[in-house]
Write an enzyme that holds these catalytic residues in place. Structure first.
Site, PDB file in Angstrom:
ATOM      1  N   HIS A  98      -9.843   0.788  -0.299  1.00  0.00           N
ATOM      2  CA  HIS A  98      -9.618   1.587   0.902  1.00  0.00           C
ATOM      3  C   HIS A  98     -10.875   1.500   1.766  1.00  0.00           C
ATOM      4  O   HIS A  98     -11.961   1.910   1.341  1.00  0.00           O
ATOM      5  CB  HIS A  98      -9.375   3.053   0.537  1.00  0.00           C
ATOM      6  CG  HIS A  98      -7.979   3.367   0.113  1.00  0.00           C
ATOM      7  ND1 HIS A  98      -7.437   2.936  -1.080  1.00  0.00           N
ATOM      8  CD2 HIS A  98      -7.007   4.090   0.732  1.00  0.00           C
ATOM      9  CE1 HIS A  98      -6.198   3.380  -1.185  1.00  0.00           C
ATOM     10  NE2 HIS A  98      -5.905   4.073  -0.089  1.00  0.00           N
TER      11      HIS A  98
ATOM     12  N   GLU B 149     -10.629   3.191   7.339  1.00  0.00           N
ATOM     13  CA  GLU B 149      -9.576   4.133   7.732  1.00  0.00           C
ATOM     14  C   GLU B 149     -10.227   5.281   8.488  1.00  0.00           C
ATOM     15  O   GLU B 149     -10.163   5.346   9.716  1.00  0.00           O
ATOM     16  CB  GLU B 149      -8.823   4.654   6.505  1.00  0.00           C
ATOM     17  CG  GLU B 149      -7.714   5.640   6.851  1.00  0.00           C
ATOM     18  CD  GLU B 149      -7.077   6.252   5.605  1.00  0.00           C
ATOM     19  OE1 GLU B 149      -6.005   6.872   5.759  1.00  0.00           O
ATOM     20  OE2 GLU B 149      -7.642   6.132   4.501  1.00  0.00           O
TER      21      GLU B 149
ATOM     22  N   ASP C  21       1.871   3.945   2.836  1.00  0.00           N
ATOM     23  CA  ASP C  21       0.803   4.813   2.343  1.00  0.00           C
ATOM     24  C   ASP C  21       1.371   5.929   1.468  1.00  0.00           C
ATOM     25  O   ASP C  21       1.323   5.850   0.247  1.00  0.00           O
ATOM     26  CB  ASP C  21      -0.032   5.373   3.487  1.00  0.00           C
ATOM     27  CG  ASP C  21      -1.420   5.805   3.036  1.00  0.00           C
ATOM     28  OD1 ASP C  21      -1.793   5.506   1.884  1.00  0.00           O
ATOM     29  OD2 ASP C  21      -2.136   6.436   3.828  1.00  0.00           O
TER      30      ASP C  21
ATOM     31  N   ASP D   1       1.711   9.162  -6.176  1.00  0.00           N
ATOM     32  CA  ASP D   1       1.703  10.615  -6.025  1.00  0.00           C
ATOM     33  C   ASP D   1       1.914  11.051  -4.585  1.00  0.00           C
ATOM     34  O   ASP D   1       1.910  12.255  -4.296  1.00  0.00           O
ATOM     35  CB  ASP D   1       0.408  11.214  -6.584  1.00  0.00           C
ATOM     36  CG  ASP D   1      -0.845  10.612  -5.972  1.00  0.00           C
ATOM     37  OD1 ASP D   1      -0.724   9.629  -5.213  1.00  0.00           O
ATOM     38  OD2 ASP D   1      -1.953  11.109  -6.256  1.00  0.00           O
TER      39      ASP D   1
ATOM     40  N   HIS E 157       1.186   5.031  -2.428  1.00  0.00           N
ATOM     41  CA  HIS E 157       0.650   5.847  -3.517  1.00  0.00           C
ATOM     42  C   HIS E 157       1.787   6.535  -4.282  1.00  0.00           C
ATOM     43  O   HIS E 157       2.635   7.187  -3.674  1.00  0.00           O
ATOM     44  CB  HIS E 157      -0.300   6.905  -2.971  1.00  0.00           C
ATOM     45  CG  HIS E 157      -1.568   6.339  -2.407  1.00  0.00           C
ATOM     46  ND1 HIS E 157      -2.727   6.258  -3.126  1.00  0.00           N
ATOM     47  CD2 HIS E 157      -1.853   5.817  -1.176  1.00  0.00           C
ATOM     48  CE1 HIS E 157      -3.688   5.719  -2.386  1.00  0.00           C
ATOM     49  NE2 HIS E 157      -3.175   5.442  -1.186  1.00  0.00           N
TER      50      HIS E 157
ATOM     51  N   GLY F  93      -9.655   7.785  -1.909  1.00  0.00           N
ATOM     52  CA  GLY F  93     -10.284   9.071  -1.685  1.00  0.00           C
ATOM     53  C   GLY F  93     -11.061   9.043  -0.382  1.00  0.00           C
ATOM     54  O   GLY F  93     -11.077   8.042   0.346  1.00  0.00           O
TER      55      GLY F  93
ATOM     56  N   HIS G  35       0.847  -1.202   0.000  1.00  0.00           N
ATOM     57  CA  HIS G  35       0.000   0.000   0.000  1.00  0.00           C
ATOM     58  C   HIS G  35       0.879   1.248   0.000  1.00  0.00           C
ATOM     59  O   HIS G  35       1.353   1.698   1.042  1.00  0.00           O
ATOM     60  CB  HIS G  35      -0.917  -0.003   1.237  1.00  0.00           C
ATOM     61  CG  HIS G  35      -2.009   1.009   1.189  1.00  0.00           C
ATOM     62  ND1 HIS G  35      -3.342   0.680   1.277  1.00  0.00           N
ATOM     63  CD2 HIS G  35      -1.979   2.359   1.046  1.00  0.00           C
ATOM     64  CE1 HIS G  35      -4.085   1.765   1.198  1.00  0.00           C
ATOM     65  NE2 HIS G  35      -3.262   2.809   1.071  1.00  0.00           N
TER      66      HIS G  35
END
Length: 384
Positions: free
Chosen positions: A212, A215, A304, A27, A25, A185, A23
């Site tokens: 996701h 969380e 993350d 970006d 990202h 998101g 996991h």
């Protein structure tokens, strides 16, 4: 339940240990210097800082708000400079290099192709540029003496309406570097059930996906991801702790959903530092991963967003070693969990476990035993 066969590893041992990342990202992991370079190239003038060190601090402080929506706002800057083939290629290549240097041997990196179309790229051009960057990063890592394999997860945004389109894209590129699908998101107000058509499509195509869930939102998010959508893994899943009760005498009782998650060996992509930043956990010592490890859930350790959290896989494990006294045996347990849960074929997962992960930890443990033996012999010699 921490193993007692080896001591808590030192930071250098943690860095050298083979690690698996599920996991992360794309970006959310740029080098600050790269952001500044790319912003200059495309004429993006909205960066809050123009010096790499200061920019890195700004991202960490902006993300350290305790709010998931505020945390997500920081991505406006990184996505703004990832709108060309060249930028995507560079960011992906550097991602693979940085992870390899940190001891990561297998990684699944996720990104949302729909967020990189502002300069006219097509979805296909985005995917091909990122895939090419990952292959280049793997090549550079190998030249530097590191081994890493990177797979891509294509992400659809929960608040948008392109999930089926992105799922179809993931399926088209499943033999060319893309290993699965995800939605990401803000959870609140955007349940995974909004994208059922995408998940039904992927199941018909026998493809893999994670969601996701659990969380910022609670058990209903996890339940929907599993029972309505059929997720293979849970992105974060930290709120599963809400379905576990601990009595005054220490007795632990699992609710129906928690029992299902444990019994079905559903992988939890846990991201401790990120969870602290978004308010999903209050401290490393109180992070649910400690209890979930003791209860033998399929917990995994992840980063993350390395930029926003100022972290790496090694730092995440350092925090857990400090909080729970984890040893190399515990690190291996988490790492094997992650490799078992990867979205690549079984034989390839097994080969990574038997040929890379277990030998890597065995070597580190042998070094420790040798040092212990040498220390004991030295003490005996001094005494005599």
């Amino acid at each position: 339940m921490t193993s007692q066969t080896t001591p808590a590893p030192a930071p250098e041992q943690i860095r050298r240990a083979p690690k698996v990342l599920l996991h992360d990202h794309l970006d959310g992991g740029l080098r600050p210097g790269t952001i500044i370079d790319l912003a200059r190239e495309v004429g993006y003038e909205a960066l809050p800082e123009t010096e790499a060190d200061k920019l890195g601090v700004w991202f960490r402080e902006a993300a350290d708000s305790g709010s998931l929506p505020r945390y997500l706002e920081t991505f406006a800057h990184t996505c703004a400079v990832m709108q060309t083939k060249e930028a995507l290629f560079r960011v992906a290549a550097e991602c693979a290099q940085d992870l390899a240097e940190d001891g990561v041997v297998y990684a699944e990196i996720r990104y949302a192709p729909e967020q990189h179309l502002e300069k006219g790229l097509t979805l296909e051009e985005v995917v091909e540029a990122v895939n090419a960057g990952f292959r280049e990063g793997e090549r550079r890592a190998k030249e530097s003496g590191h081994r890493i394999r990177v797979g891509a997860l294509l992400t659809a945004m929960r608040h948008a309406a392109r999930a089926l389109e992105i799922a179809e894209l993931a399926n088209r590129y499943r033999d060319f570097g893309v290993v699965g699908f995800d939605i990401a998101g803000a959870e609140a107000g955007f349940p995974p059930t909004r994208h059922l058509d995408a998940f039904e499509y992927l199941k018909r195509e026998n493809n893999h996906f994670t969601i996701h869930a659990g969380e910022a939102f609670g058990l209903p998010s996890i339940w929907q991801a599993l029972q309505w959508c059929g997720a293979d893994r849970l992105g974060h899943g930290v709120r599963i702790i809400d379905d576990i009760q601990i009595a005054d005498d220490g007795t632990v009782e699992l609710g129906r959903l928690a029992s299902y998650v444990r019994d079905k060996r559903i992988p939890l992509e846990m991201c401790p530092t990120s969870n602290l930043q978004t308010g999903a956990a209050t401290s490393y010592a109180e992070h649910p991963i400690g209890l979930l490890r003791r209860l033998h859930f399929r917990a995994t350790v992840n980063t993350d967003n390395r930029l926003m959290s100022g972290t790496s896989m090694s730092r995440e494990f350092e925090h857990l070693v400090g909080a729970f006294g984890y040893t190399l045996d515990d690190m291996q347990w988490f790492t094997v969990n992650a490799m078992k849960s990867a979205f690549i074929p079984f034989d390839e997962r097994l080969a990574m476990i038997n040929d890379v992960i277990k030998p890597g930890y065995a070597e580190l443990k042998s070094e420790w035993l040798f040092q212990q033996t040498a220390s004991t012999r030295g003490s005996v010699a001094s005494a005599s």
